[in-house]
Design an enzyme around this catalytic site. Structure first.
Site, PDB file in Angstrom:
ATOM      1  CG  PHE A   9      -2.133  -0.813   1.120  1.00 38.54           C
ATOM      2  CD1 PHE A   9      -3.322  -0.286   0.640  1.00 38.54           C
ATOM      3  CD2 PHE A   9      -2.099  -2.150   1.487  1.00 38.54           C
ATOM      4  CE1 PHE A   9      -4.463  -1.074   0.532  1.00 38.54           C
ATOM      5  CE2 PHE A   9      -3.222  -2.946   1.384  1.00 38.54           C
ATOM      6  CZ  PHE A   9      -4.411  -2.411   0.905  1.00 38.54           C
ATOM      7  CG  ASP A  10       0.961   5.734  -2.083  1.00 43.77           C
ATOM      8  OD1 ASP A  10       2.115   6.070  -1.756  1.00 43.77           O
ATOM      9  OD2 ASP A  10       0.070   6.548  -2.383  1.00 43.77           O
TER      10      ASP A  10
END
Length: 237
Positions: A9-10
Protein backbone atom coordinates in the site's frame (compact mmCIF):
# COMPACT_ATOMS: atom_id res chain seq x y z
CA UNK A 1 -7.54 -16.92 -10.94
CA UNK A 2 -5.04 -15.06 -8.78
CA UNK A 3 -4.91 -15.16 -5.00
CA UNK A 4 -3.02 -12.11 -3.78
CA UNK A 5 -1.17 -13.06 -0.62
CA UNK A 6 1.00 -9.93 -0.39
CA UNK A 7 -0.45 -6.44 -0.61
CA UNK A 8 1.65 -3.30 -0.91
CA UNK A 9 0.00 0.00 0.00
CA UNK A 10 1.00 3.54 -0.81
CA UNK A 11 0.40 6.10 1.95
CA UNK A 12 -0.27 9.61 0.68
CA UNK A 13 -3.77 10.05 -0.76
CA UNK A 14 -4.23 6.28 -0.59
CA UNK A 15 -4.40 5.55 3.15
CA UNK A 16 -3.79 9.03 4.60
CA UNK A 17 -5.24 12.27 3.27
CA UNK A 18 -2.09 14.07 2.16
CA UNK A 19 -3.99 16.93 0.55
CA UNK A 20 -5.57 17.79 3.91
CA UNK A 21 -2.24 17.45 5.72
CA UNK A 22 -0.47 19.60 3.14
CA UNK A 23 -3.16 22.28 3.25
CA UNK A 24 -2.92 22.52 7.03
CA UNK A 25 0.90 22.58 7.00
CA UNK A 26 1.09 25.20 4.25
CA UNK A 27 -1.51 27.35 6.00
CA UNK A 28 0.49 27.30 9.23
CA UNK A 29 3.79 27.98 7.44
CA UNK A 30 2.47 30.81 5.29
CA UNK A 31 0.74 32.43 8.26
CA UNK A 32 3.93 32.21 10.31
CA UNK A 33 5.85 34.04 7.56
CA UNK A 34 3.19 36.55 6.59
CA UNK A 35 2.39 35.12 3.16
CA UNK A 36 -1.17 35.86 1.97
CA UNK A 37 -3.20 32.67 1.74
CA UNK A 38 -4.54 33.16 -1.75
CA UNK A 39 -5.47 30.62 -4.38
CA UNK A 40 -2.62 31.97 -6.49
CA UNK A 41 0.06 31.41 -3.83
CA UNK A 42 -1.25 27.93 -3.00
CA UNK A 43 -1.33 26.97 -6.69
CA UNK A 44 2.13 28.34 -7.39
CA UNK A 45 3.67 26.43 -4.49
CA UNK A 46 1.89 23.26 -5.61
CA UNK A 47 3.25 23.60 -9.15
CA UNK A 48 6.82 24.02 -7.89
CA UNK A 49 6.52 21.17 -5.40
CA UNK A 50 4.95 18.70 -7.84
CA UNK A 51 7.54 19.50 -10.49
CA UNK A 52 10.37 18.77 -8.05
CA UNK A 53 8.74 15.51 -6.93
CA UNK A 54 8.35 14.38 -10.56
CA UNK A 55 12.05 15.03 -11.12
CA UNK A 56 12.83 13.08 -7.95
CA UNK A 57 10.69 10.11 -9.03
CA UNK A 58 12.52 10.01 -12.35
CA UNK A 59 15.93 10.14 -10.67
CA UNK A 60 16.78 13.63 -11.94
CA UNK A 61 16.80 15.26 -8.50
CA UNK A 62 18.04 13.96 -5.17
CA UNK A 63 15.89 14.01 -2.06
CA UNK A 64 17.88 16.60 -0.09
CA UNK A 65 17.83 19.09 -2.94
CA UNK A 66 14.07 18.69 -3.24
CA UNK A 67 13.42 19.16 0.47
CA UNK A 68 15.86 22.03 0.91
CA UNK A 69 15.04 24.13 -2.16
CA UNK A 70 11.28 23.99 -2.78
CA UNK A 71 10.54 26.81 -0.37
CA UNK A 72 13.54 28.90 -1.38
CA UNK A 73 12.36 28.64 -5.00
CA UNK A 74 8.82 29.57 -4.03
CA UNK A 75 9.80 32.53 -1.86
CA UNK A 76 12.24 33.73 -4.54
CA UNK A 77 9.26 34.19 -6.86
CA UNK A 78 7.81 36.45 -4.15
CA UNK A 79 11.02 38.46 -4.08
CA UNK A 80 12.26 37.02 -0.78
CA UNK A 81 15.49 35.23 0.06
CA UNK A 82 14.93 32.58 2.73
CA UNK A 83 16.65 29.59 4.30
CA UNK A 84 14.97 26.84 2.30
CA UNK A 85 16.27 24.08 4.51
CA UNK A 86 14.97 25.70 7.72
CA UNK A 87 11.55 26.35 6.18
CA UNK A 88 11.44 22.80 4.91
CA UNK A 89 12.05 21.48 8.40
CA UNK A 90 9.38 23.75 9.83
CA UNK A 91 6.90 22.63 7.18
CA UNK A 92 7.59 18.95 7.89
CA UNK A 93 7.05 19.51 11.62
CA UNK A 94 3.53 20.67 10.73
CA UNK A 95 3.06 17.91 8.14
CA UNK A 96 3.87 15.21 10.70
CA UNK A 97 0.57 15.98 12.42
CA UNK A 98 -1.44 15.17 9.29
CA UNK A 99 -2.90 11.78 10.13
CA UNK A 100 -6.39 12.07 8.67
CA UNK A 101 -7.44 8.72 7.22
CA UNK A 102 -8.84 8.34 3.73
CA UNK A 103 -12.44 7.15 3.71
CA UNK A 104 -12.60 3.43 4.47
CA UNK A 105 -8.85 3.06 5.04
CA UNK A 106 -8.81 1.69 8.59
CA UNK A 107 -11.82 -0.55 7.95
CA UNK A 108 -10.26 -1.98 4.80
CA UNK A 109 -6.79 -2.57 6.23
CA UNK A 110 -8.16 -4.15 9.40
CA UNK A 111 -10.22 -6.61 7.35
CA UNK A 112 -7.40 -7.44 4.92
CA UNK A 113 -4.93 -8.12 7.71
CA UNK A 114 -6.72 -11.37 8.52
CA UNK A 115 -5.72 -13.18 5.32
CA UNK A 116 -2.99 -11.10 3.69
CA UNK A 117 0.54 -9.91 4.34
CA UNK A 118 0.43 -6.13 4.33
CA UNK A 119 3.33 -3.77 3.63
CA UNK A 120 3.72 -0.01 3.25
CA UNK A 121 5.68 1.31 0.26
CA UNK A 122 5.94 5.09 0.24
CA UNK A 123 8.06 7.93 -1.01
CA UNK A 124 8.87 10.64 1.50
CA UNK A 125 10.74 11.45 4.67
CA UNK A 126 10.93 8.53 7.10
CA UNK A 127 10.32 10.49 10.30
CA UNK A 128 7.29 12.22 8.82
CA UNK A 129 5.72 9.05 7.42
CA UNK A 130 6.29 6.97 10.55
CA UNK A 131 4.75 9.63 12.79
CA UNK A 132 1.68 9.96 10.59
CA UNK A 133 1.18 6.21 10.30
CA UNK A 134 1.60 5.72 14.03
CA UNK A 135 -0.78 8.47 15.12
CA UNK A 136 -3.39 7.32 12.59
CA UNK A 137 -3.40 3.81 14.09
CA UNK A 138 -2.30 2.17 10.84
CA UNK A 139 1.32 1.37 11.64
CA UNK A 140 0.83 -1.82 13.73
CA UNK A 141 -1.41 -3.32 11.05
CA UNK A 142 1.49 -3.66 8.62
CA UNK A 143 4.32 -6.19 8.75
CA UNK A 144 6.87 -3.61 7.62
CA UNK A 145 7.08 -0.07 6.30
CA UNK A 146 9.41 0.80 3.43
CA UNK A 147 10.11 4.52 2.94
CA UNK A 148 12.16 5.82 0.02
CA UNK A 149 14.50 7.72 2.34
CA UNK A 150 15.52 4.44 4.00
CA UNK A 151 15.83 2.40 0.81
CA UNK A 152 17.96 4.90 -1.07
CA UNK A 153 15.58 4.69 -4.03
CA UNK A 154 12.09 5.95 -4.75
CA UNK A 155 9.03 4.70 -6.54
CA UNK A 156 8.73 4.04 -9.46
CA UNK A 157 12.39 2.97 -9.66
CA UNK A 158 12.84 -0.77 -10.09
CA UNK A 159 15.61 -0.59 -7.50
CA UNK A 160 13.10 0.52 -4.87
CA UNK A 161 10.94 -2.54 -5.48
CA UNK A 162 13.96 -4.85 -5.71
CA UNK A 163 15.05 -3.56 -2.29
CA UNK A 164 11.59 -4.26 -0.84
CA UNK A 165 11.16 -7.69 -2.44
CA UNK A 166 14.59 -8.85 -1.26
CA UNK A 167 13.53 -8.23 2.34
CA UNK A 168 10.35 -10.30 2.22
CA UNK A 169 11.17 -14.02 2.58
CA UNK A 170 9.34 -16.27 0.14
CA UNK A 171 7.68 -13.42 -1.75
CA UNK A 172 5.83 -14.52 -4.88
CA UNK A 173 5.49 -11.63 -7.31
CA UNK A 174 2.66 -13.44 -9.09
CA UNK A 175 0.68 -13.32 -5.82
CA UNK A 176 1.48 -9.68 -5.03
CA UNK A 177 -0.54 -6.52 -5.64
CA UNK A 178 0.27 -2.84 -5.16
CA UNK A 179 -2.49 -0.34 -4.36
CA UNK A 180 -1.91 3.36 -4.83
CA UNK A 181 -3.23 6.63 -6.21
CA UNK A 182 -0.25 7.54 -8.41
CA UNK A 183 -0.18 6.19 -11.95
CA UNK A 184 3.52 6.99 -12.25
CA UNK A 185 4.92 6.07 -8.82
CA UNK A 186 2.64 3.14 -7.89
CA UNK A 187 1.12 1.70 -11.04
CA UNK A 188 4.04 2.16 -13.38
CA UNK A 189 6.47 1.17 -10.65
CA UNK A 190 4.57 -1.99 -9.82
CA UNK A 191 4.17 -2.96 -13.47
CA UNK A 192 7.87 -2.51 -14.20
CA UNK A 193 8.65 -4.72 -11.20
CA UNK A 194 6.45 -7.58 -12.29
CA UNK A 195 3.50 -7.31 -9.91
CA UNK A 196 -0.17 -6.57 -10.51
CA UNK A 197 -1.49 -3.11 -9.77
CA UNK A 198 -4.64 -1.47 -8.44
CA UNK A 199 -5.17 2.22 -9.13
CA UNK A 200 -7.08 3.98 -6.36
CA UNK A 201 -8.89 6.78 -8.18
CA UNK A 202 -11.54 8.19 -5.82
CA UNK A 203 -12.32 11.28 -7.91
CA UNK A 204 -12.58 9.47 -11.23
CA UNK A 205 -9.67 11.23 -12.89
CA UNK A 206 -9.25 10.38 -16.57
CA UNK A 207 -6.24 8.24 -17.41
CA UNK A 208 -4.52 9.57 -20.52
CA UNK A 209 -1.04 8.51 -19.39
CA UNK A 210 -0.77 5.28 -21.33
CA UNK A 211 -0.14 3.48 -18.01
CA UNK A 212 -2.67 0.66 -17.62
CA UNK A 213 -3.45 -0.69 -14.12
CA UNK A 214 -4.59 -4.26 -13.59
CA UNK A 215 -7.57 -2.94 -11.63
CA UNK A 216 -9.12 0.42 -10.81
CA UNK A 217 -11.23 1.27 -7.75
CA UNK A 218 -13.00 4.42 -6.56
CA UNK A 219 -13.43 3.36 -2.92
CA UNK A 220 -10.94 1.43 -0.81
CA UNK A 221 -13.71 -0.89 0.32
CA UNK A 222 -14.05 -2.06 -3.28
CA UNK A 223 -10.70 -3.75 -2.77
CA UNK A 224 -12.30 -6.10 -0.23
CA UNK A 225 -14.91 -7.19 -2.74
CA UNK A 226 -12.34 -7.55 -5.50
CA UNK A 227 -10.06 -9.76 -3.42
CA UNK A 228 -12.92 -11.78 -1.97
CA UNK A 229 -14.11 -12.52 -5.49
CA UNK A 230 -10.73 -13.88 -6.54
CA UNK A 231 -10.29 -15.83 -3.31
CA UNK A 232 -13.69 -17.47 -3.76
CA UNK A 233 -12.93 -18.40 -7.36
CA UNK A 234 -9.48 -19.70 -6.40
CA UNK A 235 -11.02 -21.95 -3.71
CA UNK A 236 -13.31 -23.50 -6.32
CA UNK A 237 -10.39 -25.32 -7.93
Amino acid sequence: MTFYKTLFFDVDDTLLDFKAAEEEAITLLFTEHGIPLTEETRTRYSIINQSLWRDHEQGRLDRDTLLNTRFSLFFKELGQEVDGKALGEQYRSYLEKGDKLMDGALETITALKENHDLYIVTNGVSKTQYKRLTSSGLHPLFLETFVSEDTGYQKPMKEFFDYVFARIPGLARSASLIIGDSLTADIQGGSMSGIDTCWYNPTGKPNDSGIVPTYEIRDLRELLKLLQKYEAETNMF
